[in-house]
Design an enzyme around this catalytic site. Structure first.
Site, short mmCIF file in Angstrom:
data_model
loop_
_atom_site.label_atom_id
_atom_site.label_comp_id
_atom_site.label_asym_id
_atom_site.label_seq_id
_atom_site.Cartn_x
_atom_site.Cartn_y
_atom_site.Cartn_z
N GLN A 163 -4.59 -5.17 6.80
CA GLN A 163 -5.55 -6.17 6.34
C GLN A 163 -5.38 -7.49 7.10
O GLN A 163 -6.36 -8.21 7.32
CB GLN A 163 -5.38 -6.44 4.84
CG GLN A 163 -5.56 -5.23 3.94
CD GLN A 163 -6.99 -4.68 3.93
OE1 GLN A 163 -7.95 -5.42 4.16
NE2 GLN A 163 -7.12 -3.39 3.69
N LYS B 109 -10.30 -1.04 10.55
CA LYS B 109 -10.36 -2.19 9.65
C LYS B 109 -10.64 -3.49 10.41
O LYS B 109 -10.71 -4.56 9.82
CB LYS B 109 -9.07 -2.31 8.85
CG LYS B 109 -8.92 -1.16 7.84
CD LYS B 109 -7.76 -1.37 6.93
CE LYS B 109 -7.32 -0.09 6.27
NZ LYS B 109 -8.01 0.16 5.00
N HIS C 118 0.87 -1.18 0.00
CA HIS C 118 0.00 0.00 0.00
C HIS C 118 0.90 1.23 0.00
O HIS C 118 2.02 1.18 0.53
CB HIS C 118 -0.83 -0.05 1.28
CG HIS C 118 -1.91 0.98 1.40
ND1 HIS C 118 -1.67 2.27 1.77
CD2 HIS C 118 -3.25 0.89 1.21
CE1 HIS C 118 -2.82 2.94 1.81
NE2 HIS C 118 -3.79 2.12 1.47
N ASP D 65 3.02 -4.65 7.93
CA ASP D 65 1.81 -3.86 7.77
C ASP D 65 0.63 -4.80 7.96
O ASP D 65 0.32 -5.61 7.09
CB ASP D 65 1.81 -3.22 6.37
CG ASP D 65 0.51 -2.49 6.06
OD1 ASP D 65 -0.47 -2.63 6.82
OD2 ASP D 65 0.47 -1.79 5.03
N CYS E 284 -4.85 2.48 -3.61
CA CYS E 284 -3.59 2.97 -3.01
C CYS E 284 -2.44 1.98 -3.21
O CYS E 284 -1.57 1.83 -2.35
CB CYS E 284 -3.74 3.28 -1.52
SG CYS E 284 -4.89 4.60 -1.18
N1 PMP Z 1 -1.80 -0.82 4.46
C1 PMP Z 1 -2.75 -1.56 3.91
C2 PMP Z 1 -2.41 -2.94 3.40
C3 PMP Z 1 -4.05 -1.06 3.82
O1 PMP Z 1 -5.02 -1.82 3.26
C4 PMP Z 1 -4.33 0.22 4.32
C5 PMP Z 1 -5.73 0.82 4.23
N2 PMP Z 1 -6.32 0.69 2.95
C6 PMP Z 1 -3.30 0.95 4.91
C7 PMP Z 1 -2.04 0.39 4.96
C8 PMP Z 1 -3.51 2.31 5.48
O2 PMP Z 1 -4.38 2.25 6.58
P1 PMP Z 1 -4.93 3.61 7.22
O3 PMP Z 1 -5.48 4.41 6.07
O4 PMP Z 1 -5.99 3.15 8.16
O5 PMP Z 1 -3.80 4.28 7.88
#
Ligand code: PMP
Length: 407
Positions: free
Chosen positions: A204, A227, A124, A201, A365
């Site tokens: 998910q 999440k 991401h 990270d 993203c």
């Molecule tokens: N890493 C991953 C794999 C994600 O799916 C996301 C959220 N789409 C993020 C990081 C970022 O999370 P947040 O926007 O809650 O900081």
């Protein structure tokens, strides 16, 4: 029997009974954010109604209760992740903040000119850009572990990408676009054999099976409350004490200090050293309720059910002529990215929306993932344990309509 239990749990989520454009909502955008059970909403309301006071600051009763709730939440997170100590649990605003914290505070101490940081091709943007900023600041190099045509990391390339200059590996546990579940424990083992720490990270991954940071042996683990059925604006950074102790503070402000004078400031002990300013204590309490709720269902039971849903959805979607699924790794979480031949993902998403089905479209993203396949973006259905087989049928039916309209 566990499936029956989960279907009953669906009614814990008030929003799932609403309608969109006159049809019962089908919420398939859980990768972006999950819905909240009533108990989480009640925790937040009760906190504001009955306790609300700033933490760690007042001598008064409310402040004391507020502080206790906040520190209890930290203990709930510690237990959920099976971390050794609560001092290893730092509250942040989310995954993005947690990763930026490490990129700055770890990077400041351990990454120098000519060093290397390794990420993967499926990260991401939140697990790419903070490292790029660090590399730019320090004159370091960002290296990338690629994935194959199925969306599985090419682990055989990992040893050659790790060099004596590699300072950290940052990798997602589960890809939010491809659904790939990465072999974190193995990656950690390989990196550790060269004394390289690993940041995971978990945005998910945190809702994919039981998490045990000690078993994974991850040095850092980041996730977002929203999440995993908790509120927005609260997240967690787990870090091994041995690293956190040696890292410099990220943001300065209240609560993170021991003493302040104009000549010199000394910093508070862990975890407060990394928690500047008024904390999101109500978010933390909401997160604790969410984690307790999820634990009461059983992460393994929820994940096993999601796996069944994924299998069913994959089979059904593959039966649709001209539909391509992106991400076919052997280990997958319940996230399906796909395209209908010749139909822009945004058009598909718009029509699904009109039929009450919430999906996400675009690059999620993860622009490098989209570029890898040479496409404009995908339609993504990301499932949670409160989704049903009937909802998958509605998606399939709706996709046939999309094809008719554009065919
Ligand atoms: N890493 C991953 C794999 C994600 O799916 C996301 C959220 N789409 C993020 C990081 C970022 O999370 P947040 O926007 O809650 O900081």
């Amino acid at each position: 029997p566990s499936t029956i239990n989960l279907i009953q749990r669906r009614s814990d989520f008030p929003i799932l009974s609403r309608e969109v454009f006159g049809r019962p909502l089908v919420y398939f955008d859980n990768g972006a954010t999950t819905q909240k059970p009533l108990c989480v909403l009640q925790t937040i309301e009760r906190f504001y109604r009955e306790i609300n006071a700033n933490i760690h600051r007042g001598v008064h009763k409310l402040s004391e209760e507020s502080t206790r709730e906040y520190e209890n939440a930290r203990e709930v997170v510690r237990k959920f992740l099976n971390a050794r100590k609560t001092s290893e649990i730092i509250f942040t605003s989310g995954t993005t903040a947690s990763i930026n914290l490490v990129a700055y505070s770890f990077g400041e101490v351990f990454v120098h000119q000519g060093d290397e940081v390794l990420v993967t091709e499926m990260e991401h943007h939140s697990n790419i850009v903070p490292w790029q900023l660090l590399c730019e600041r320090k004159g370091a190099t960002l290296k990338v572990l690629p994935f194959d045509s199925n969306g599985a990391l090419m682990l055989n390339k990992l040893p050659e990408l790790l060099t004596p200059k590699t300072r950290i590996v940052a990798v997602t546990q589960v890809s939010n676009t491809l659904g790939t579940v990465n072999p974190i424990a193995e990656i950690v083992r390989i990196a550790h054999s060269q004394n390289i720490p690993v940041l995971v990270d978990g945005a998910q991954g945190v809702k994919h099976g039981k998490i045990d940071v000690q078993q994974l042996d991850a040095d850092f683990y980041a996730f977002s409350g929203h999440k995993i059925y908790g509120p927005t604006g609260i997240g967690v950074l787990y870090g091994k004490e041995e690293w956190l102790e040696r890292m410099v503070p990220w943001q300065g402000g209240g609560d993170m200090i021991a003493t302040v004078s104009f000549a010199k400031t000394t910093f508070n002990e862990l975890p407060f050293k990394f928690e500047a300013g008024t904390a999101n204590y109500i978010g933390a309490a909401g997160l604790a309720t969410a984690l307790n709720y999820y634990s009461s269902i059983g992460p393994d039971i929820a994940t096993a059910y999601e796996d069944e849903l994924l299998k069913y959805a994959t089979t059904k979607l593959k039966e649709i002529d001209g539909l391509t699924i992106y991400g076919n790794a052997p280990e997958k979480a319940a996230i399906i990215s796909f395209l209908l031949n010749g139909i822009h993902p945004y058009d598909t998403g718009m029509i699904l929306n009109k039929m009450g089905i919430a999906v996400r479209t675009g690059n999620h993203c993860t622009q490098p993932v989209i570029d890898h396949f040479g496409i404009d973006g995908t339609v993504r259905a990301s499932l949670a344990f409160y989704n049903t087989f009937e909802e998958v049928d509605r998606l399939v039916e709706a996709l046939h309509k999309v094809k008719e309209m554009f065919g």
